[in-house]
Design a protein around this motif. Structure first.
Motif, PDB file in Angstrom:
ATOM      1  N   PHE A   1     -14.973   5.914 -13.930  1.00  0.00           N
ATOM      2  CA  PHE A   1     -15.771   6.046 -12.684  1.00  0.00           C
ATOM      3  C   PHE A   1     -16.843   5.065 -12.764  1.00  0.00           C
ATOM      4  CE2 PHE A   1     -19.864   7.660 -11.058  1.00  0.00           C
ATOM      5  CZ  PHE A   1     -19.446   8.249  -9.802  1.00  0.00           C
ATOM      6  N   GLU A   2     -17.469   4.477 -13.601  1.00  0.00           N
ATOM      7  CA  GLU A   2     -18.620   3.517 -13.426  1.00  0.00           C
ATOM      8  C   GLU A   2     -17.797   2.301 -13.230  1.00  0.00           C
ATOM      9  OE1 GLU A   2     -21.566   4.402 -13.249  1.00  0.00           O
ATOM     10  OE2 GLU A   2     -21.727   6.400 -14.041  1.00  0.00           O
ATOM     11  N   TYR A   3     -16.578   1.955 -14.119  1.00  0.00           N
ATOM     12  CA  TYR A   3     -16.068   0.611 -14.079  1.00  0.00           C
ATOM     13  C   TYR A   3     -15.382   0.573 -12.653  1.00  0.00           C
ATOM     14  CZ  TYR A   3     -14.286  -2.875 -17.361  1.00  0.00           C
ATOM     15  OH  TYR A   3     -14.191  -4.000 -18.068  1.00  0.00           O
ATOM     16  N   ASN A   4     -14.985   1.329 -12.002  1.00  0.00           N
ATOM     17  CA  ASN A   4     -14.247   1.221 -10.575  1.00  0.00           C
ATOM     18  C   ASN A   4     -15.499   1.317  -9.589  1.00  0.00           C
ATOM     19  OD1 ASN A   4     -11.420   1.268 -10.450  1.00  0.00           O
ATOM     20  ND2 ASN A   4     -11.549   2.820 -11.992  1.00  0.00           N
ATOM     21  N   GLY A   5     -16.503   1.800  -9.934  1.00  0.00           N
ATOM     22  CA  GLY A   5     -17.703   1.706  -9.101  1.00  0.00           C
ATOM     23  C   GLY A   5     -18.367   0.430  -8.935  1.00  0.00           C
ATOM     24  N   MET A   6     -18.180  -0.358 -10.122  1.00  0.00           N
ATOM     25  CA  MET A   6     -18.926  -1.613 -10.120  1.00  0.00           C
ATOM     26  C   MET A   6     -17.993  -2.544  -9.545  1.00  0.00           C
ATOM     27  SD  MET A   6     -19.544  -3.773 -13.781  1.00  0.00           S
ATOM     28  CE  MET A   6     -17.741  -4.069 -14.248  1.00  0.00           C
TER      29      MET A   6
ATOM     30  N   VAL B   1     -15.930  12.026  -0.320  1.00  0.00           N
ATOM     31  CA  VAL B   1     -16.787  11.218  -0.793  1.00  0.00           C
ATOM     32  C   VAL B   1     -15.781   9.965  -1.677  1.00  0.00           C
ATOM     33  CG1 VAL B   1     -18.641  10.416  -2.154  1.00  0.00           C
ATOM     34  CG2 VAL B   1     -18.847  12.533  -1.189  1.00  0.00           C
ATOM     35  N   GLY B   2     -15.968   8.726  -0.995  1.00  0.00           N
ATOM     36  CA  GLY B   2     -14.794   7.653  -1.598  1.00  0.00           C
ATOM     37  C   GLY B   2     -14.602   6.509  -0.742  1.00  0.00           C
ATOM     38  N   TRP B   3     -13.543   6.021  -0.817  1.00  0.00           N
ATOM     39  CA  TRP B   3     -13.286   4.626  -0.398  1.00  0.00           C
ATOM     40  C   TRP B   3     -11.955   4.434   0.628  1.00  0.00           C
ATOM     41  CZ3 TRP B   3     -16.594   0.572  -1.735  1.00  0.00           C
ATOM     42  CH2 TRP B   3     -17.522   0.776  -2.877  1.00  0.00           C
ATOM     43  N   ALA B   4     -12.049   3.528   1.518  1.00  0.00           N
ATOM     44  CA  ALA B   4     -10.931   3.348   2.289  1.00  0.00           C
ATOM     45  C   ALA B   4     -10.299   2.033   1.963  1.00  0.00           C
ATOM     46  CB  ALA B   4     -11.144   3.388   3.894  1.00  0.00           C
ATOM     47  N   ILE B   5      -9.205   1.698   1.326  1.00  0.00           N
ATOM     48  CA  ILE B   5      -8.773   0.548   0.532  1.00  0.00           C
ATOM     49  C   ILE B   5      -7.584   0.089   1.096  1.00  0.00           C
ATOM     50  CG2 ILE B   5      -8.587  -0.873  -1.487  1.00  0.00           C
ATOM     51  CD1 ILE B   5     -10.319   1.139  -2.820  1.00  0.00           C
ATOM     52  N   CYS B   6      -7.446  -1.052   1.785  1.00  0.00           N
ATOM     53  CA  CYS B   6      -5.860  -1.633   1.988  1.00  0.00           C
ATOM     54  C   CYS B   6      -5.708  -2.620   0.949  1.00  0.00           C
ATOM     55  CB  CYS B   6      -6.155  -2.588   3.264  1.00  0.00           C
ATOM     56  SG  CYS B   6      -4.765  -3.463   3.502  1.00  0.00           S
ATOM     57  N   TYR B   7      -4.520  -2.074   0.550  1.00  0.00           N
ATOM     58  CA  TYR B   7      -3.679  -2.688  -0.839  1.00  0.00           C
ATOM     59  C   TYR B   7      -2.707  -3.561  -0.508  1.00  0.00           C
ATOM     60  CZ  TYR B   7      -6.218   0.393  -4.226  1.00  0.00           C
ATOM     61  OH  TYR B   7      -7.314   1.015  -4.978  1.00  0.00           O
TER      62      TYR B   7
ATOM     63  N   HIS C   1     -14.594   6.911  -7.251  1.00  0.00           N
ATOM     64  CA  HIS C   1     -14.132   5.430  -7.307  1.00  0.00           C
ATOM     65  C   HIS C   1     -12.784   5.268  -7.937  1.00  0.00           C
ATOM     66  CE1 HIS C   1     -18.418   4.740  -6.278  1.00  0.00           C
ATOM     67  NE2 HIS C   1     -19.006   5.308  -7.504  1.00  0.00           N
ATOM     68  N   GLU C   2     -12.513   6.383  -8.359  1.00  0.00           N
ATOM     69  CA  GLU C   2     -11.124   6.166  -9.657  1.00  0.00           C
ATOM     70  C   GLU C   2     -10.028   6.993  -9.212  1.00  0.00           C
ATOM     71  OE1 GLU C   2     -13.882   8.167  -9.853  1.00  0.00           O
ATOM     72  OE2 GLU C   2     -13.598   9.396 -11.875  1.00  0.00           O
ATOM     73  N   VAL C   3     -10.098   7.732  -8.506  1.00  0.00           N
ATOM     74  CA  VAL C   3      -8.867   8.717  -8.178  1.00  0.00           C
ATOM     75  C   VAL C   3      -8.022   8.192  -6.973  1.00  0.00           C
ATOM     76  CG1 VAL C   3      -8.032  11.033  -7.704  1.00  0.00           C
ATOM     77  CG2 VAL C   3     -10.322  10.690  -9.019  1.00  0.00           C
ATOM     78  N   GLY C   4      -7.072   7.625  -7.166  1.00  0.00           N
ATOM     79  CA  GLY C   4      -6.309   7.249  -6.028  1.00  0.00           C
ATOM     80  C   GLY C   4      -5.848   5.815  -5.834  1.00  0.00           C
ATOM     81  N   ASN C   5      -6.469   4.827  -6.833  1.00  0.00           N
ATOM     82  CA  ASN C   5      -6.288   3.509  -6.870  1.00  0.00           C
ATOM     83  C   ASN C   5      -4.864   3.526  -7.341  1.00  0.00           C
ATOM     84  OD1 ASN C   5      -9.019   2.040  -6.558  1.00  0.00           O
ATOM     85  ND2 ASN C   5      -9.443   3.563  -8.140  1.00  0.00           N
ATOM     86  N   VAL C   6      -4.278   2.513  -6.562  1.00  0.00           N
ATOM     87  CA  VAL C   6      -2.677   2.224  -7.029  1.00  0.00           C
ATOM     88  C   VAL C   6      -2.690   1.140  -8.059  1.00  0.00           C
ATOM     89  CG1 VAL C   6      -0.423   1.595  -5.782  1.00  0.00           C
ATOM     90  CG2 VAL C   6      -2.254   2.858  -4.459  1.00  0.00           C
TER      91      VAL C   6
END
Ligand SMILES: [Fe+2]
Length: 204
Positions: free
Chosen positions: A72-77, A128-134, A150-155
């Protein structure tokens, strides 16, 4: 972890954005610094457990909890650094029509407009989260994803190209909770497309 391997919070020369106030940014920088501090602290605590070369059975619950929180913290950073980096003052709105991002969006979707509809749609999702274009580092294809917390769903292994924070703290000082679409519009008017294009595979 030794002291010299600790992360240092970066400073961002970011102010005077359109529709995202300096007050919001200042508060957001402080939150980001909290993620850096916690990442360092968790890594130090984990290193302490590992110091004697093993993880005792009675250390396992604490060790597991620290490792979970580290994600959580690492991806938040890291995500906040991407977010602040892909914003700039006096940005121009949409990316250059003949630029690398537009070309990548057109190759992956029917058009830049189709890509944007999808990305904005992800940003409007409840939660609560992020929209990310990868970008897929192998094919270069762009896809948009919702990341919870911050950490659930990163590819895994994909490259974050455009990162938009849609936690409420990103806009609550400027907009009502139901006004997230206005914040998303403001976000788009501040995108640093040169930075975004530099993140594309082979972009730099
Ligand atoms: Fe945030």
């Amino acid at each position: 972890m030794s002291e010299n391997q600790s992360y240092v919070a970066r400073r961002f020369q970011l102010h005077g954005l359109a529709g995202i106030s300096d007050r919001t940014l200042e508060m957001h920088f402080k939150l980001y610094e909290g993620y850096v501090r916690e990442t360092n602290r968790l890594e130090a605590e984990i290193a302490e457990i590992l110091e004697d070369g093993r993880i005792d059975q009675d250390e396992m619950p604490a060790y597991s909890e620290l490792k979970r929180r580290l994600g959580f913290e690492y991806n938040g950073m890291v995500l906040h650094e991407h977010y602040f980096d892909n914003l700039r003052r006096h940005a121009g709105g949409d990316p250059p029509r003949d630029g690398a991002f537009t070309r990548a969006a057109e190759a992956s979707f029917d058009s830049y407009a189709a890509w944007k509809t999808d990305f904005v749609g992800v940003g409007k999702m409840r939660g609560v989260g992020w929209a990310i274009c990868y970008a897929d580092p192998v094919s270069g294809r762009l896809t948009n994803h919702w990341v919870t917390l911050h950490e659930v769903g990163n590819v895994a292994g994909f490259v974050p190209i455009l990162v938009m924070d849609v936690w409420e703290h990103a806009f609550l000082l400027d907009y009502a909770p139901a006004e997230r679409p206005k914040y998303i519009e403001a976000f788009f008017s501040n995108i640093d497309w040169r930075t975004v294009e530099g993140r594309l595979p082979g972009g730099r």
